[in-house]
Enzyme design. Structure first.
Site, PDB file in Angstrom:
ATOM      1  N   LYS A 129       0.839  -1.202   0.000  1.00 35.56           N
ATOM      2  CA  LYS A 129       0.000   0.000   0.000  1.00 35.56           C
ATOM      3  C   LYS A 129       0.877   1.257   0.000  1.00 35.56           C
ATOM      4  O   LYS A 129       1.663   1.467   0.924  1.00 35.56           O
ATOM      5  CB  LYS A 129      -0.917  -0.004   1.223  1.00 35.56           C
ATOM      6  CG  LYS A 129      -1.697   1.311   1.429  1.00 35.56           C
ATOM      7  CD  LYS A 129      -2.637   1.241   2.642  1.00 35.56           C
ATOM      8  CE  LYS A 129      -3.261   2.605   2.946  1.00 35.56           C
ATOM      9  NZ  LYS A 129      -4.144   2.590   4.124  1.00 35.56           N
ATOM     10  N   ASP A 160      -2.663  10.201   3.712  1.00 31.28           N
ATOM     11  CA  ASP A 160      -4.059   9.786   3.869  1.00 31.28           C
ATOM     12  C   ASP A 160      -4.794  10.784   4.751  1.00 31.28           C
ATOM     13  O   ASP A 160      -4.787  10.678   5.974  1.00 31.28           O
ATOM     14  CB  ASP A 160      -4.117   8.384   4.487  1.00 31.28           C
ATOM     15  CG  ASP A 160      -5.556   7.900   4.678  1.00 31.28           C
ATOM     16  OD1 ASP A 160      -6.480   8.547   4.135  1.00 31.28           O
ATOM     17  OD2 ASP A 160      -5.739   6.863   5.355  1.00 31.28           O
ATOM     18  N   LYS A 218     -10.268  12.864   8.104  1.00 31.77           N
ATOM     19  CA  LYS A 218      -9.801  12.459   9.434  1.00 31.77           C
ATOM     20  C   LYS A 218      -9.773  13.673  10.352  1.00 31.77           C
ATOM     21  O   LYS A 218      -9.619  14.798   9.898  1.00 31.77           O
ATOM     22  CB  LYS A 218      -8.378  11.898   9.335  1.00 31.77           C
ATOM     23  CG  LYS A 218      -8.275  10.519   8.724  1.00 31.77           C
ATOM     24  CD  LYS A 218      -6.833  10.036   8.734  1.00 31.77           C
ATOM     25  CE  LYS A 218      -6.705   8.669   8.086  1.00 31.77           C
ATOM     26  NZ  LYS A 218      -7.419   7.598   8.816  1.00 31.77           N
ATOM     27  N   ASP A 277       1.535   6.385   5.595  1.00 37.38           N
ATOM     28  CA  ASP A 277       0.577   5.423   5.048  1.00 37.38           C
ATOM     29  C   ASP A 277       1.093   4.741   3.777  1.00 37.38           C
ATOM     30  O   ASP A 277       0.355   3.994   3.135  1.00 37.38           O
ATOM     31  CB  ASP A 277      -0.771   6.119   4.793  1.00 37.38           C
ATOM     32  CG  ASP A 277      -1.953   5.187   4.961  1.00 37.38           C
ATOM     33  OD1 ASP A 277      -1.794   4.122   5.582  1.00 37.38           O
ATOM     34  OD2 ASP A 277      -3.049   5.526   4.450  1.00 37.38           O
ATOM     35  N   ASP A 330     -12.329   6.999   3.723  1.00 41.75           N
ATOM     36  CA  ASP A 330     -11.096   6.789   4.489  1.00 41.75           C
ATOM     37  C   ASP A 330     -10.657   5.318   4.466  1.00 41.75           C
ATOM     38  O   ASP A 330      -9.553   4.995   4.882  1.00 41.75           O
ATOM     39  CB  ASP A 330     -11.295   7.269   5.931  1.00 41.75           C
ATOM     40  CG  ASP A 330      -9.973   7.496   6.649  1.00 41.75           C
ATOM     41  OD1 ASP A 330      -8.925   7.468   5.982  1.00 41.75           O
ATOM     42  OD2 ASP A 330     -10.008   7.711   7.873  1.00 41.75           O
ATOM     43  N   GLU A 347      -9.501   3.685   2.086  1.00 36.16           N
ATOM     44  CA  GLU A 347      -8.988   3.814   0.715  1.00 36.16           C
ATOM     45  C   GLU A 347      -7.925   2.781   0.377  1.00 36.16           C
ATOM     46  O   GLU A 347      -7.745   2.437  -0.789  1.00 36.16           O
ATOM     47  CB  GLU A 347      -8.427   5.225   0.508  1.00 36.16           C
ATOM     48  CG  GLU A 347      -6.982   5.441   0.965  1.00 36.16           C
ATOM     49  CD  GLU A 347      -6.764   5.270   2.471  1.00 36.16           C
ATOM     50  OE1 GLU A 347      -7.754   5.363   3.222  1.00 36.16           O
ATOM     51  OE2 GLU A 347      -5.611   5.028   2.883  1.00 36.16           O
ATOM     52  N   ARG A 354      -7.763  -0.407   0.884  1.00 39.59           N
ATOM     53  CA  ARG A 354      -8.317  -1.609   0.254  1.00 39.59           C
ATOM     54  C   ARG A 354      -8.778  -1.332  -1.168  1.00 39.59           C
ATOM     55  O   ARG A 354      -8.771  -2.236  -2.019  1.00 39.59           O
ATOM     56  CB  ARG A 354      -9.443  -2.180   1.136  1.00 39.59           C
ATOM     57  CG  ARG A 354     -10.606  -1.252   1.338  1.00 39.59           C
ATOM     58  CD  ARG A 354     -11.463  -1.631   2.526  1.00 39.59           C
ATOM     59  NE  ARG A 354     -10.885  -1.187   3.804  1.00 39.59           N
ATOM     60  CZ  ARG A 354     -11.428  -1.423   4.999  1.00 39.59           C
ATOM     61  NH1 ARG A 354     -12.550  -2.110   5.093  1.00 39.59           N
ATOM     62  NH2 ARG A 354     -10.844  -0.978   6.084  1.00 39.59           N
TER      63      ARG A 354
HETATM   64  N1  BES Z   1      -4.329   4.440   6.908  1.00 41.44           N
HETATM   65  C1  BES Z   1      -5.495   4.186   7.679  1.00 41.44           C
HETATM   66  C2  BES Z   1      -5.263   3.173   8.798  1.00 41.44           C
HETATM   67  C3  BES Z   1      -4.432   3.663   9.959  1.00 41.44           C
HETATM   68  C4  BES Z   1      -5.009   4.435  10.935  1.00 41.44           C
HETATM   69  C5  BES Z   1      -3.125   3.288  10.078  1.00 41.44           C
HETATM   70  C6  BES Z   1      -4.267   4.871  12.005  1.00 41.44           C
HETATM   71  C7  BES Z   1      -2.374   3.706  11.153  1.00 41.44           C
HETATM   72  C8  BES Z   1      -2.937   4.505  12.108  1.00 41.44           C
HETATM   73  C9  BES Z   1      -6.599   3.641   6.792  1.00 41.44           C
HETATM   74  O1  BES Z   1      -6.632   4.135   5.513  1.00 41.44           O
HETATM   75  C10 BES Z   1      -7.882   4.037   7.443  1.00 41.44           C
HETATM   76  O2  BES Z   1      -8.152   5.200   7.506  1.00 41.44           O
HETATM   77  N2  BES Z   1      -8.640   3.056   7.926  1.00 41.44           N
HETATM   78  C11 BES Z   1      -9.866   3.297   8.587  1.00 41.44           C
HETATM   79  C12 BES Z   1     -10.873   2.296   8.072  1.00 41.44           C
HETATM   80  C13 BES Z   1     -12.275   2.572   8.492  1.00 41.44           C
HETATM   81  C14 BES Z   1     -12.773   3.821   7.820  1.00 41.44           C
HETATM   82  C15 BES Z   1     -13.120   1.391   8.121  1.00 41.44           C
HETATM   83  C16 BES Z   1      -9.647   3.154  10.080  1.00 41.44           C
HETATM   84  O3  BES Z   1      -8.886   2.272  10.487  1.00 41.44           O
HETATM   85  O4  BES Z   1     -10.194   3.947  10.810  1.00 41.44           O
HETATM   86 ZN    ZN Z   2      -4.840   4.730   4.737  1.00 45.14          ZN
HETATM   87 MN    MN Z   3      -7.716   5.940   5.377  1.00 44.51          MN
END
Ligand code: BES
Ligand code: ZN
Ligand code: MN
Length: 497
Positions: free
Chosen positions: A268, A273, A280, A291, A350, A352, A354
């Protein structure tokens, strides 16, 4: 940093810093005893006086000992005599590494290799020494205007009691391989630490081109129009919310016969992000520059594999995008058609990672891989589940998952399996499209993997969620280079076993 095998007796070594273990009880380890005797009992005196502690990781520096050629002797507390756990051993190395880094020494010889570690051999201990000492000596200061003085420590020799020719040959091979891994880790850390305004998708592609040129790898960088022709609408939909153009980077390392099907690593590469329209919160958002650590680990692993000339074939695929809010960005409720033909309802922009991995995993099929492993800072939920100690692994092929777990133990860059069953798959149902890109609050790491599994049905596949392990958060934020050691170890094991 250059690593080598120590060739001199500790008492004859004229290095800037000798590192020797101290343990509780009457019997000092052999190498320490030799230094103690040569110096007229300086070490036993320091212990007796209460200056030197034998507690794990406590250090004491002695200077200019009579009878010793090196300028300094660093005593490192190693607890009670007898077996250490793997984690204790690595902690001891880390303490030694930090202490040596803080000195003015340009060279050091580390004599911690003959401590006993439960279930581990000489090879493992040398590998850990290279990995951990290199890790400690890293710093990222390329963006400071006032350059701190350059890292002083340049050379580390590793000492061990077995000086037979056969042992030395094996040790040298270990040191060479693991120095290559350390180089890969450093690349991954540098990329991770570079901020979003430097490390963009196009920048990542340029870095990949540099690695390819250096190590004679094949490279192909797909721009947006080529991805468009392939139908990568899921990936492109994320990048459309940003002024930065998206890229798909494909690197090939051929280390053995062409006919051997490759291991494909998909990383990834979200260079920043912001969350997109599902923006966020501001607090801590700066850490979303990390990210792209999955992408960085793929580049680092390819660098390590090619530098060490591992007899394996590896393909690295990196979907690189920036996730921002914009007039053209994905909106909650939008539906996109992925390269596989499956339609996706984007409930949360968010989620994204996947979306870009889906198309990259479909693209991986054309390489007819032996196995596909994706590496991603995919879910915050993973940090809640496992903290920053272990990565999560989930896959559709238990032998592959087992091999990743073993490689994690071998490299002390460990992961833990989470489940993936129909109950979880149901959470990503959509009433509008084939699947939804989120599965609700519960088991977020698992439902993210369920989503990916819909794009890897034809492949032996495993997913590593490195959200907790790829970087250290907070004031001393720093990328870790994980899981380059685990992935490279996986490749080493797959070549030999
Ligand atoms: N890059 C983030 C995941 C992340 C969050 C990594 C905090 C490290 C620290 C990912 O893109 C994301 O935002 N995931 C969301 C998914 C949710 C919207 C289903 C998450 O984990 O909140
Ligand atoms: Zn992300
Ligand atoms: Mn995200």
């Amino acid at each position: 940093m250059k690593f080598s095998l120590a060739t001199k007796l500790a008492t004859e070594d004229n290095t800037h810093c000798l590192v020797v273990p101290v343990v509780s009880g009457k019997q000092l380890p052999d190498v320490t005893k030799q230094v103690d005797q040569a110096s007229g009992g300086a070490i036993t005196a320091a212990i007796k006086a209460g200056d030197a502690s034998t507690s794990h990781g406590k250090t004491l520096l002695l200077r200019s000992l009579a009878g010793i050629k090196s300028d300094r002797v660093l005593l490192v507390g190693c607890g009670k005599p007898g077996e250490l756990t793997a984690t204790q051993y690595v902690d001891i190395l880390r303490a030694a590494g930090r202490a040596v880094k803080s000195l003015g020494a340009a060279s050091a010889t580390c004599h911690l290799n003959d401590l006993e570690v439960a279930g581990q051999n000489n090879h493992w201990k040398l590998a850990m020494a290279v990995q951990t000492l290199a890790h400690c000596n890293y710093r990222f200061d390329e963006l400071k205007s006032a350059k701190s003085s350059p890292a002083k420590l340049k050379r580390i020799a590793l000492g061990m009691a077995d000086t037979s020719a056969a042992a030395a040959k094996q040790a040298r091979a270990t040191i060479t391989t693991h120095s290559a891994i350390a180089d890969g880790v450093k690349l991954a850390r540098d990329l991770g630490n570079r901020p979003g305004n430097v490390c963009t998708p196009v920048y990542l592609a340029d870095q990949a081109k540099q690695v390819a040129a250096e190590l004679d790898l094949k490279i192909d960088v797909l721009d947006e129009s080529r991805m468009d022709k392939l139908g990568m609408n899921s990936l492109l939909s994320v990048g459309r919310g940003s002024r930065q153009e998206s890229r798909l980077i494909v690197l090939e390392y051929q280390g053995t016969d062409k006919k051997v099907s490759p291991t494909v690593l998909v990383g990834k590469g979200v260079t920043f992000d912001a969350g997109g329209i599902s923006l966020k919160p501001a607090g801590g958002m700066e850490e979303m520059k990390y990210d792209m650590c999955g992408a960085a680990s793929v580049l680092g692993t390819l660098k390590a594999a090619a530098t060490a000339k591992l007899p394996v074939n590896v393909i690295g695929i990196i979907p690189a995008v920036e996730n921002m809010p914009d007039g053209l960005a994905n909106k909650p409720g939008d539906v996109v058609t992925s390269m596989s033909g499956k339609t996706i309802e984007i409930i949360n922009t968010d989620a994204e990672g996947r979306l870009i991995l889906a198309d990259a995993l479909t693209y991986a099929e054309r390489y007819d891989p032996a196995v596909v492993i994706d590496i991603a800072t995919l879910t915050g939920a993973c940090i809640i589940a496992l903290g920053n100690h272990l990565s999560a692994v989930i896959g559709n092929d238990q032998p592959l998952v087992d091999d990743l777990i073993q490689a994690g133990l071998d490299s002390h860059d460990r992961c833990w399996q989470l489940p993936m069953m129909d109950e979880y798959q149901r959470q990503i149902k959509s009433n509008i499209a084939d699947i939804s890109n989120v599965g609700g609050r519960q088991a977020g790491t698992v439902t993210a993997a369920c989503f990916l599994s819909r794009f890897t049905e034809k492949q032996r596949w495993a997913h590593l969620d490195i959200a907790g392990t790829a970087w250290q958060t907070g004031k001393n934020k720093d990328s870790t280079g994980r899981p380059v050691p685990q992935l490279t170890q996986f490749l080493i094991n797959s070549a030999t076993g």
